[in-house]
Motif scaffolding. Structure first.
Motif, short mmCIF file in Angstrom:
data_model
loop_
_atom_site.label_atom_id
_atom_site.label_comp_id
_atom_site.label_asym_id
_atom_site.label_seq_id
_atom_site.Cartn_x
_atom_site.Cartn_y
_atom_site.Cartn_z
N LYS A 111 -34.58 -17.52 12.29
CA LYS A 111 -34.59 -17.49 13.75
C LYS A 111 -34.74 -16.05 14.22
CE LYS A 111 -31.99 -19.12 17.78
NZ LYS A 111 -30.73 -19.75 18.25
N ALA A 112 -35.93 -15.71 14.72
CA ALA A 112 -36.26 -14.33 15.05
C ALA A 112 -35.42 -13.76 16.20
CB ALA A 112 -37.75 -14.22 15.39
N ASP A 113 -35.04 -14.58 17.15
CA ASP A 113 -34.34 -14.08 18.34
C ASP A 113 -32.82 -14.26 18.25
OD1 ASP A 113 -34.43 -16.81 18.40
OD2 ASP A 113 -34.81 -16.95 20.58
N MET A 114 -32.28 -14.33 17.05
CA MET A 114 -30.85 -14.53 16.89
C MET A 114 -30.07 -13.29 17.31
SD MET A 114 -29.05 -16.22 13.57
CE MET A 114 -27.42 -16.96 13.67
N LYS A 115 -28.93 -13.51 17.94
CA LYS A 115 -28.08 -12.39 18.39
C LYS A 115 -27.56 -11.62 17.19
CE LYS A 115 -26.40 -14.64 22.62
NZ LYS A 115 -25.18 -15.10 23.34
N ARG A 116 -27.08 -10.40 17.46
CA ARG A 116 -26.51 -9.58 16.41
C ARG A 116 -25.23 -10.20 15.87
NH1 ARG A 116 -27.27 -4.52 15.34
NH2 ARG A 116 -25.03 -4.02 15.43
N PHE A 117 -24.95 -9.92 14.62
CA PHE A 117 -23.75 -10.44 13.97
C PHE A 117 -22.50 -10.13 14.78
CE2 PHE A 117 -20.09 -9.84 11.18
CZ PHE A 117 -20.10 -10.99 10.42
N GLU A 118 -22.37 -8.90 15.25
CA GLU A 118 -21.18 -8.48 15.99
C GLU A 118 -20.99 -9.29 17.27
OE1 GLU A 118 -22.80 -4.83 13.81
OE2 GLU A 118 -23.54 -6.62 14.83
N GLN A 119 -22.07 -9.69 17.89
CA GLN A 119 -21.99 -10.47 19.13
C GLN A 119 -21.50 -11.89 18.87
OE1 GLN A 119 -26.24 -9.40 20.20
NE2 GLN A 119 -25.33 -9.31 22.26
N LEU A 120 -21.82 -12.42 17.70
CA LEU A 120 -21.45 -13.80 17.37
C LEU A 120 -20.07 -13.90 16.73
CD1 LEU A 120 -24.90 -14.87 15.88
CD2 LEU A 120 -23.96 -15.55 18.09
N ALA A 121 -19.66 -12.88 16.01
CA ALA A 121 -18.40 -12.94 15.28
C ALA A 121 -17.18 -12.69 16.16
CB ALA A 121 -18.42 -11.92 14.14
N PHE A 122 -17.39 -12.14 17.37
CA PHE A 122 -16.27 -11.81 18.24
C PHE A 122 -16.47 -12.38 19.63
CE2 PHE A 122 -16.67 -8.53 15.02
CZ PHE A 122 -15.39 -8.46 14.51
N VAL A 123 -15.37 -12.66 20.29
CA VAL A 123 -15.39 -13.23 21.64
C VAL A 123 -15.61 -12.11 22.66
CG1 VAL A 123 -14.07 -14.50 23.38
CG2 VAL A 123 -13.86 -15.10 20.94
N ASN A 124 -16.53 -12.34 23.58
CA ASN A 124 -16.81 -11.41 24.68
C ASN A 124 -17.26 -10.03 24.21
OD1 ASN A 124 -16.05 -13.39 26.57
ND2 ASN A 124 -13.88 -12.78 26.41
N GLY A 125 -17.81 -9.95 23.02
CA GLY A 125 -18.34 -8.68 22.55
C GLY A 125 -17.29 -7.65 22.19
N TYR A 175 -14.13 -6.40 19.74
CA TYR A 175 -13.69 -6.61 18.37
C TYR A 175 -12.23 -7.05 18.29
CZ TYR A 175 -17.96 -4.13 17.00
OH TYR A 175 -19.27 -3.74 16.81
N SER A 176 -11.59 -7.19 19.40
CA SER A 176 -10.17 -7.56 19.39
C SER A 176 -9.95 -9.04 19.06
CB SER A 176 -9.53 -7.23 20.74
OG SER A 176 -10.19 -7.94 21.79
N VAL A 177 -10.87 -9.91 19.46
CA VAL A 177 -10.70 -11.35 19.26
C VAL A 177 -11.84 -11.90 18.40
CG1 VAL A 177 -10.43 -13.60 20.35
CG2 VAL A 177 -9.56 -11.54 21.51
N VAL A 178 -11.49 -12.41 17.23
CA VAL A 178 -12.48 -13.00 16.34
C VAL A 178 -12.78 -14.43 16.78
CG1 VAL A 178 -12.94 -13.70 13.96
CG2 VAL A 178 -11.69 -11.58 14.42
N ASP A 179 -14.05 -14.79 16.78
CA ASP A 179 -14.46 -16.15 17.18
C ASP A 179 -14.36 -17.08 15.97
OD1 ASP A 179 -15.51 -18.44 18.20
OD2 ASP A 179 -17.36 -17.54 18.97
N THR A 180 -13.23 -17.76 15.87
CA THR A 180 -12.98 -18.64 14.71
C THR A 180 -13.75 -19.95 14.79
OG1 THR A 180 -11.02 -19.51 15.82
CG2 THR A 180 -10.70 -17.67 14.30
N ASN A 181 -14.43 -20.18 15.90
CA ASN A 181 -15.25 -21.39 16.03
C ASN A 181 -16.66 -21.19 15.49
OD1 ASN A 181 -13.29 -23.08 17.29
ND2 ASN A 181 -13.63 -21.99 19.22
N TRP A 182 -17.02 -19.94 15.26
CA TRP A 182 -18.36 -19.65 14.73
C TRP A 182 -18.37 -19.97 13.24
CZ3 TRP A 182 -20.68 -14.63 12.68
CH2 TRP A 182 -22.07 -14.73 12.58
N GLY A 183 -19.31 -20.79 12.81
CA GLY A 183 -19.35 -21.29 11.44
C GLY A 183 -19.18 -20.24 10.35
N PRO A 184 -19.98 -19.17 10.34
CA PRO A 184 -19.86 -18.17 9.28
C PRO A 184 -18.47 -17.55 9.18
CG PRO A 184 -21.96 -17.92 10.37
CD PRO A 184 -21.19 -18.95 11.16
N VAL A 185 -17.75 -17.45 10.28
CA VAL A 185 -16.38 -16.94 10.24
C VAL A 185 -15.41 -18.03 9.81
CG1 VAL A 185 -14.46 -16.12 11.67
CG2 VAL A 185 -16.72 -15.10 11.93
N LYS A 186 -15.57 -19.21 10.36
CA LYS A 186 -14.66 -20.32 10.09
C LYS A 186 -14.62 -20.71 8.62
CE LYS A 186 -13.76 -25.04 11.74
NZ LYS A 186 -14.26 -26.12 12.65
#
Length: 384
Positions: A239-253, A255-266
């Motif tokens: 997927k060429a237009d995929m967001k950056r890893f940092e944007q997907l792994a954390f909530v609201n951009g 680094y304080s809150v990890v997005d545990t609902n995102w598959g690669p993190v979960k």
């Protein structure tokens, strides 16, 4: 005078008669030859037609035999499955035993003329399909494909080539469908299947348990942060237009809150998923393989797998060489190819640059879950 003329006419008539006789004999000969060819051709066509009909009848009979035996096998499996549902745990093991031992290869033997199966039958061995004895259940992007290809070097291991996804996507199709996707084996060989998503799918442990309580489970794990980045890298390659890893792994951009609902993190919270598997299977039926060590020292990890499966140590360091460019072990030969080769262009793929602050935050997030996983498995993987 008249006598002379008469004699002359007589000689001429005799000559004409002789010529006519020769012409008639020639015509009769050619006519006979032509008719004989036609009759031979008709006879040959009739014979071929009869033979063709006989062959078609035999194939239909063979097909009917296979269908009849397969139906009987399916019926038997369904009966046992019904009993297993009615009686619970006590009958669950019988389901696997019945499904594995019902053999309808007798019908297949009559239509399968493959030389390798003919040779096996000549030796008194009858190849058949069985439900798997061993499953590689995960973890995604930790080295499951490498593990499968490496262990398949062993002559007593036969595995489904692709991920079947029976227990998570196709369970409603039934065990007969599942067994059909397994390779042919002979007595003494292990049947194996790999689908990494089994590890994280809630319903799978119970479903595997109902198939066979003695199933052996292989789990490849690696540093969850590296695993998450590898998972993201694979998705981003598609997927060429995929967001950056940092944007997907954390909530609201942040680094304080990890997005545990995102598959690669979960997926990296291994302890949470393992606890569910341990409700159905004892730790003795699970083998944990280090994804990091599988890359650095494949012979060591494959040796552990062979011991766990009760196999002679046939696959050793002589089967591997290290590709410095890919940073990944490759094979001198495999089940499918007799020449040196690596597993594929997706193995050893370069990861994108990730902000070190994001990596540090993820390591902090995973640390308590990793420690819990170490306690459950009795193994310290020493992830950062």
């Amino acid at each position: 005078m008249y006598g002379s003329i008469w004699c002359h006419n007589l000689n001429l008539s005799s000559r004409n008669l002789a010529i006519a006789l020769v012409v008639c004999v020639t015509l009769v000969y050619f006519s006979y030859s032509f008719n004989a060819c036609i009759l031979a051709s008709i006879s040959r066509s009739l014979q071929e037609s009869t033979l063709s009909n006989l062959l078609m009848l035999q194939v239909r009979n063979d097909s009917d035999t296979v269908a009849t035996v397969a139906t009987a096998a399916s019926t038997a499996i369904d009966v046992v499955a019904t009993n297993a549902s009615a009686n619970g745990v006590s009958t669950a093991t019988n389901l696997s035993t019945t499904a594995s031992t019902i053999d309808f290869s007798a019908g297949l033997a009559s239509v399968d003329g493959a030389p390798k199966y003919q040779m096996l039958r000549q030796q008194g061995l009858r190849p058949s399909r069985h439900l798997p004895d061993t499953l590689i259940i995960g973890v995604k992007k930790s080295g499951t494909r490498a593990l499968l290809e490496f262990i398949r070097l062993h002559p007593d291991v036969r595995a489904a080539g692709s991920e079947v996804h029976f227990f998570d996507r196709h369970y409603q199709r039934g065990l007969r469908w599942y067994r059909h996707h397994m390779p042919y084996t002979i007595e003494g060989q292990i049947t194996m299947e790999k689908t990494p998503s089994y590890f994280v799918t809630k319903e799978v442990p119970q479903r595997v348990y109902h198939m066979n309580t003695a199933t052996k489970l292989l789990i490849v794990v690696r540093d969850p942060v590296t695993r998450a980045i590898s998972d993201y890298t694979q998705a981003a390659s598609k997927k060429a237009d995929m967001k950056r890893f940092e944007q997907l792994a954390f909530v609201n951009g942040s680094y304080s809150v990890v997005d545990t609902n995102w598959g690669p993190v979960k997926i990296g919270v291994y302890a949470r998923f393992l606890e569910h598997w341990l409700l159905y299977f004892p730790l003795s039926q699970l083998l944990f393989i280090s994804g990091e060590r599988l890359i650095m020292d494949p012979a060591y990890e494959i040796g552990r797998v062979q011991d766990f499966l009760g196999l002679k140590r046939v696959v050793t360091e002589k089967h591997f060489y290290f590709n410095a460019t890919k940073g990944f072990p490759c094979l001198f030969k495999s089940e499918a190819r007799s020449t040196p080769h690596c597993l594929g262009k997706t193995k050893g793929r370069n990861h994108p640059h990730i902000d070190t602050n994001a990596i540090d935050r993820l390591r902090e997030f995973y640390r308590p879950f990793n420690n819990k996983f170490y306690q459950l498995t009795g193994i310290n993987f020493a992830w950062p």
